[in-house]
Design an enzyme around this catalytic site. Structure first.
Site, PDB file in Angstrom:
ATOM      1  N   ASN A   1     -11.373  -2.196   0.205  1.00 19.21           N
ATOM      2  CA  ASN A   1     -10.281  -1.833   1.105  1.00 19.21           C
ATOM      3  C   ASN A   1      -9.773  -2.906   2.051  1.00 19.21           C
ATOM      4  O   ASN A   1      -9.285  -2.587   3.132  1.00 19.21           O
ATOM      5  CB  ASN A   1     -10.690  -0.602   1.905  1.00 19.21           C
TER       6      ASN A   1
ATOM      7  N   ASP B   1     -14.517   1.076  -4.751  1.00 15.15           N
ATOM      8  CA  ASP B   1     -13.364   0.828  -3.896  1.00 15.15           C
ATOM      9  C   ASP B   1     -13.452  -0.565  -3.269  1.00 15.15           C
ATOM     10  O   ASP B   1     -14.504  -1.215  -3.292  1.00 15.15           O
ATOM     11  CB  ASP B   1     -13.343   1.914  -2.818  1.00 15.15           C
TER      12      ASP B   1
ATOM     13  N   TRP C   1       0.841  -1.194   0.000  1.00 13.32           N
ATOM     14  CA  TRP C   1       0.000   0.000   0.000  1.00 13.32           C
ATOM     15  C   TRP C   1       0.889   1.262   0.000  1.00 13.32           C
ATOM     16  O   TRP C   1       1.863   1.325   0.731  1.00 13.32           O
ATOM     17  CB  TRP C   1      -0.917  -0.019   1.232  1.00 13.32           C
TER      18      TRP C   1
ATOM     19  N   ASP D   1      -2.729   5.378  -3.381  1.00 12.02           N
ATOM     20  CA  ASP D   1      -3.113   6.502  -2.516  1.00 12.02           C
ATOM     21  C   ASP D   1      -1.948   7.460  -2.325  1.00 12.02           C
ATOM     22  O   ASP D   1      -2.099   8.487  -1.669  1.00 12.02           O
ATOM     23  CB  ASP D   1      -3.552   5.975  -1.146  1.00 12.02           C
TER      24      ASP D   1
HETATM   25  C1  DGJ Z   1      -9.108   4.008  -0.223  1.00 15.89           C
HETATM   26  C2  DGJ Z   1      -8.950   4.759  -1.496  1.00 15.89           C
HETATM   27  O1  DGJ Z   1      -7.763   4.383  -2.114  1.00 15.89           O
HETATM   28  C3  DGJ Z   1      -8.997   6.257  -1.187  1.00 15.89           C
HETATM   29  O2  DGJ Z   1      -8.777   6.982  -2.357  1.00 15.89           O
HETATM   30  C4  DGJ Z   1     -10.322   6.595  -0.574  1.00 15.89           C
HETATM   31  O3  DGJ Z   1     -11.345   6.411  -1.503  1.00 15.89           O
HETATM   32  C5  DGJ Z   1     -10.542   5.741   0.652  1.00 15.89           C
HETATM   33  N1  DGJ Z   1     -10.365   4.352   0.403  1.00 15.89           N
HETATM   34  C6  DGJ Z   1     -11.916   5.972   1.227  1.00 15.89           C
HETATM   35  O4  DGJ Z   1     -12.190   5.143   2.267  1.00 15.89           O
END
Ligand code: DGJ
Length: 787
Positions: free
Chosen positions: A482, A480, A201, A550
């Site tokens: 995550n 997204d 990441w 990010d």
């Molecule tokens: C991870 C993404 O990569 C970010 O750009 C953003 O959208 C966040 N999640 C939001 O939780």
């Protein structure tokens, strides 16, 4: 072009610049004879063939009637386990007796125009390219009633093969797949060098290059997603290959889940490359009559270095992978709320921010995470895709309509595959969470994964997204994801089938995104997974673009993009200008450098536009105008890596329009070096005979980077950080050196483009670039005289 010579039982698959020649051995296996530079299809090819008059030492023969033929010494097109090939098998199938030994032999083949698509599995399409053809070769393990079909689609203008396999069970009892590679490519004696893209990441796509030695180099994902740890990509090269010379074979997988990409050097120096599903969490039961289709794998060849191998992959993505009306359209300049507001906003704040975006000339306003359920941080509400009544009391539509009235497109963030424990969805369907029968599931970013192997979960998601996307005028969706997958198990399969979970989950995802993108063909979709945790070709068969990372720091982003460019074109990578100091590394860099880094992608601004100084507003206004003028070239031009990132983070790249009339070159200076002479940037891909006007993108800076030193330059009694200093710093812009000159393409591609003399400690003067660490320069080249 695909041909078969029945006399010699030889296939020849040829692109504009490559040939793949293989033959059917007497024993029915397929032997690769050549996979490299183009050969005249007329042959003769006898010189490629080797005979095996006598067995080698301790080898195992393929069968008793061919005692001198050991498959271990042969370059094979497919290498199912058994019959004496001790390298990694491309296929392991266990039958109802527990027997894993396979003996697949050729039974027939077809050559068809175009390229078939397998429903539910992402794939490349032939589109307008009438030259695309597909070869399907049938093999059978007769004693066990198993069939194997090898497929090769040739994209001749991209020097590409798309390869995948299908295994069918025509036996009476079940069979179990334990390992399946989509592609098996055996090469002759090396030496070879292997490049992989490794990271994590906010530091995705690090380039690792190392010579292959006997044994295996293997990258995998076991995270349920293709992952930032290792992109599903391999680049095999001869050791002296560069960006512009030498043989390079670039491979990728059209897949978004667990994968394995490996290269192995055998005891006899043969190199085997395989890409496919990672076998660790995989097994697949084939009931009698059932078949299994592997994901697609892609290989492109270049005998002119690794640069063209990337360019060919880029063309495949642009013309044969990304779909829908947005495919060739210039992408809008966007404003995104994430790093501007995180979870803290309401309707009024959004509309006011959208007005600011409009004032700056931006075109799309994206409301990121935080608009739904009761989501004030990342611990709740995923799954409850209804507007937060506190933040958006009248729902999404009025906000979206106000924003659209400003003349902006409107976009929204979603994370549909996930659920927060603290959500109405989890409370009403706790059994929809991916979890094993014995343990509490492990959380990741305070959230759990929905079981997409279950049809009712998929139906729910498609309905929920359909309701959401119909509830307001939505032009763009950032999708997204995550967290990685864990606790892989589903109550919907029997215990023997739990090994199917990881792949079935990915197929479930493709089903969901396939349905949604088909229902909303006009929406621009951006793929995201904590940045680039799933930026693969599988997702790009559904979504038009992808959020690479990010990390938008001006020093790190060009390096991440350099790595990503090995298999992704700038036409798909979102790249944002964010605040300084940067939220990931706390590094301060100039607004101009942050823009220069983003300019080689799909630009957005992800910072609070309400707190800009007048000077910053002026800078952004100029950047936006500049980008709009050049964006077709920047988004869809041919991208070249010019300088690989070094220890001080210097790197450089170039993009050239398809007609070569425009180009944009960038130099990212990395750490400032004291007392050095200016460098030159040797360009590529220009028209050698054309004269180009070369203009540096005009940049400006406020006085802050010079601190106290500014007193020496300005005729004002400025006290560092005093009232007057701040007043001047917020308003006054110093233009940076922006040379303009003319040069012919051949000169720029040999002698190179002279970079501006860097600041070297002895003062400021015309002709010196007043920048410190991570200063960048962009040059626009416009053809003035055609050859
Ligand atoms: C991870 C993404 O990569 C970010 O750009 C953003 O959208 C966040 N999640 C939001 O939780």
């Amino acid at each position: 072009m695909i041909t078969f010579d029945a006399d010699t039982r030889r296939f020849h698959l040829a692109g504009d610049g490559f040939s793949h020649v293989f033959r059917i051995l007497e024993t029915g296996q397929l032997e690769c004879l050549h996979f490299g530079a183009r050969l005249d299809p007329a042959g003769p090819f006898e010189a490629l063939e080797r005979s095996f008059p006598l067995a080698y030492g301790s080898t195992t023969a393929v069968d008793a009637t061919h005692p001198s033929l050991s498959l271990d010494l042969v370059r094979l097109e497919a290498s199912p386990w058994g019959r004496g090939d001790y390298r990694e098998p491309s296929l392991i199938v266990e039958d109802a007796q527990g027997d894993r030994t396979s003996d697949f032999r050729y039974t027939g083949h077809r050559i068809v125009d175009g390229k078939p698509l397998c429903p539910g599995v992402p794939g490349l399409y032939a589109g307008n390219d009438a030259g695309v053809e597909t070869l399907e070769i049938d093999m059978e393990d007769r004693p066990r009633g198993l069939k194997l079909t090898l497929r090769y689609s040739v994209f001749p203008h991209c020097d590409a093969e798309v390869r995948w396999v299908c295994v069918s069970n025509s036996a009476q009892g079940p069979a179990r797949l334990l390992s399946v590679s989509s592609l098996n490519a055996d090469f002759g004696p090396g030496p070879f060098t292997l490049t992989t893209l490794d990271g994590a990441w906010i530091r995705e796509y690090g380039v690792t290059r190392a010579p292959l030695v006997p044994g295996a180099r293997e990258i995998t994902s076991r995270r349920g997603v293709s992952s930032a740890a290792h992109a599903p990509f391999l680049l095999l090269e001869e050791p002296d290959t560069t960006e512009t010379s030498g043989n390079a074979w670039a491979f990728t997988l059209v897949y978004s889940g667990n994968h394995r990409c490996r290269a192995e050097v055998s005891p006899h120096g043969l190199t085997r490359v395989q890409l496919g599903l990672d076998p660790l969490h995989f097994s697949w039961t084939l009931a009698p009559g059932e078949s299994f289709e592997s994901p697609e794998a892609v290989v492109v060849l270049s005998d002119r270095g690794r640069g063209p191998s990337s360019a060919k992959l880029h063309t495949l993505v642009r013309q044969h992978l990304v779909r829908g009306p947005w495919r060739d359209q210039a992408r809008p300049l966007l404003a995104n709320t994430w790093e501007s507001f995180y979870f803290q906003f309401n309707a009024a704040k959004l509309v006011s921010a959208a007005q600011k975006a409009k004032d700056r000339g931006l075109e799309l306003f994206v409301v990121d995470d935080g608009w739904f359920g009761k989501r004030d941080d990342d611990t709740s509400s995923l799954g409850d895709w209804i507007p937060d009544p506190k933040k958006l009391p009248r729902g999404l539509r009025p906000v979206a309509e106000k924003i659209k009235k400003l003349g902006l497109l409107f976009g929204i963030w979603v994370e549909p595959e996930m659920v927060s424990q603290n959500s109405d969805l989890a409370r009403s369907h706790p059994d929809w969470i991916v979890q094993g029968p014995s343990h509490q599931p492990s959380p990741g970013r305070n959230q759990q994964v929905l079981d997409l192997t279950r049809p009712e979960v998929r139906t729910h998601l498609v309905d929920a997204m359909t309701r959401l996307l119909s509830s307001a005028p939505i032009d763009y969706v950032k999708w997204d994801m995550n967290r990685n997958l864990n606790d892989l198990w589903s109550p919907s399969f029997s215990p023997e089938r739990q090994g199917e979970f990881a792949h079935r989950w990915v197929l479930g995802l493709y089903d969901v995104v396939g349905q949604i993108t088909t229902r909303f063909p006009g929406i621009l979709f951006e793929n995201c997974a904590s940045g680039g945790n799933r930026s693969d070709w599988g997702m790009l068969a559904y979504f038009h673009q992808t959020w690479l990372s990010d990390d938008t720091d001006a020093a790190e982003r060009p390096i991440i993009q350099h790595g990503a460019s090995f298999f992704l074109p700038p036409s798909v990578w979102g790249a944002h200008v964010s605040a300084g100091p940067n939220h990931q590394v706390l590094r301060r860099t100039s607004l101009e450098a942050r823009f220069d880094a983003a300019a080689f992608g799909l630009v957005g601004y992800e910072l609070d536009l309400a707190v800009l100084t007048p000077a910053e507003r002026t800078i952004i206004d100029k950047q936006v105008l500049w980008y709009k003028d050049l964006r077709l070239c920047l988004q869809f031009g041919t991208y070249h890596r010019l300088v690989a990132p070094g220890a001080n983070k210097t790197t450089a790249c170039l993009t050239v329009s398809s007609d070569k009339t425009r180009a944009v070159a960038a130099w990212f200076g990395g750490l400032a070096q004291p007392n050095v002479l200016p460098q030159t940037l040797v360009l590529r891909g220009l028209d050698p005979g054309a004269v180009y006007k070369v203009e540096a993108r005009p940049q400006a800076t406020d006085i802050r980077p010079f601190g106290d030193l500014i007193k020496q330059a300005l005729p004002l009694p400025l006290k560092l950080n005093g009232v007057l200093y701040t007043l001047v710093a917020d308003r006054y812009l110093m233009p940076l050196e922006a040379p303009v000159f003319r040069a012919r393409g051949d000169l720029l591609m040999t002698a190179g483009l002279p970079l501006t003399r860097p600041f070297h400690g002895t003062g400021a003067a015309a002709g010196i670039l007043l920048g410190g660490d991570f200063t960048s320069q962009i040059f626009v080249l416009t053809q003035e005289v055609s050859p």
